[in-house]
Design an enzyme around this catalytic site. Structure first.
Site, PDB file in Angstrom:
ATOM      1  N   CYS A 174       6.667 156.965  61.296  1.00 24.28           N
ATOM      2  CA  CYS A 174       7.918 156.397  61.794  1.00 24.28           C
ATOM      3  C   CYS A 174       7.826 155.666  63.019  1.00 24.28           C
ATOM      4  CB  CYS A 174       8.529 157.591  62.265  1.00 24.28           C
ATOM      5  SG  CYS A 174      10.572 157.446  62.614  1.00 24.28           S
ATOM      6  N   CYS A 187      10.640 149.709  59.802  1.00 22.33           N
ATOM      7  CA  CYS A 187      10.956 150.777  59.198  1.00 22.33           C
ATOM      8  C   CYS A 187       9.835 151.643  58.210  1.00 22.33           C
ATOM      9  CB  CYS A 187      11.936 150.831  59.262  1.00 22.33           C
ATOM     10  SG  CYS A 187      13.265 152.887  58.737  1.00 22.33           S
TER      11      CYS A 187
END
Ligand code: DGL
Length: 255
Positions: free
Chosen positions: A74, A185
């Site tokens: 992440c 992302c």
């Protein structure tokens, strides 16, 4: 530590599966535990303290499963809280994804790079540091893409609304001359088809997931923690609705 102890991988949701699949391919003998924190996604618009608390809780949960190493799949966690996380767990090897700003700066010919990321990553000290250390002389355009994470969490990668949402955030970068786009992302590789349709063949789209898997392998080798088995299991966990998790994770994982 047992070399065949599992490896923990986590993300705010299902996006980190784009990293997990690279790890699965490169390290077929390892047992992998993947945690999707979908019950708390998205992280991209939460406070830094909230994101850090979730990351600590997830690392703790993975260590309770006996994990020998943890992968932060992440970018938002990396950008906001990788330093405190490593300080909190000094004995755990932690490998973390970050936007591929350095390879993008080396590759661009137009001198303009777009970074597609969450609101929090765009504002994070981690991204600012990456740009100042690795992109001198290159114009880096961080672009927040609100709503993209939620679309992937719903398994909506191909609807006309998703195509329009991708167009809305990619087109301005192209208009400013970007010839290289960074997927900042881990949910966004699942929108790669839509992104490439908007960007066209002359624009490179960079995803650092394979580099994360290679870095993990390097760390395991350096610590003597590579499992010699030939086939490792993959376990999936979610803090969200489990029927939804089964459906969307199955779709993204391909089984
Ligand atoms: N996959 C996460 C990342 O790489 C998404 C964060 C979010 O939930 O907004 O940044």
């Amino acid at each position: 530590m047992d070399a065949c102890a599992p490896i923990g991988v986590f993300d705010s949701g299902v996006g980190g599966l784009s990293v997990l699949r690279e790890i699965r391919t490169l390290l077929p003998g390892e047992t992998l535990h993947y945690v999707a924190d979908s019950g708390h996604a998205p992280y991209g618009d939460k406070t830094p303290a909230y994101v850090q608390a979730r990351a600590e809780a997830l690392v703790q949960a993975l260590l309770a499963q006996g994990c020998k190493a943890v992968v932060v799949a992440c970018n938002t966690v990396t950008g906001l809280s990788i330093r405190p996380l490593r300080e909190r767990f000094p004995d755990t090897p932690i490998v973390a994804i970050e936007p591929a700003v350095k390879p993008a700066a080396a590759r661009t010919r137009s001198g303009v790079v777009g970074v597609l990321a969450t609101q929090n990553t765009v504002r994070s000290p981690g991204l600012a540091r990456l740009i100042s250390e690795h992109a001198q002389g290159v114009r880096v355009l961080p672009q927040a893409c609100p709503g993209w994470v939620e679309r992937v969490e719903r398994g909506d990668m191909g609807s006309p609304e998703t195509e329009a949402a991708v167009q809305a955030h990619v087109a301005p970068l192209l208009q400013q001359g970007a010839d290289t786009l960074v997927l900042g992302c881990t949910h966004y590789p699942f929108l790669r088809g839509a992104i490439e349709r908007v960007a066209g063949p002359g624009v490179a789209v960079l995803d650092p997931a394979a580099a994360v898997a290679r870095e993990l392998a390097r760390r395991l080798d350096a610590l003597g923690l590579r499992c010699p088995a030939t086939h490792g299991e993959t376990h999936f966990w979610s803090s969200g609705d489990l029927d939804r998790a089964r459906q969307v994770m199955g779709l993204l994982w391909g089984q």
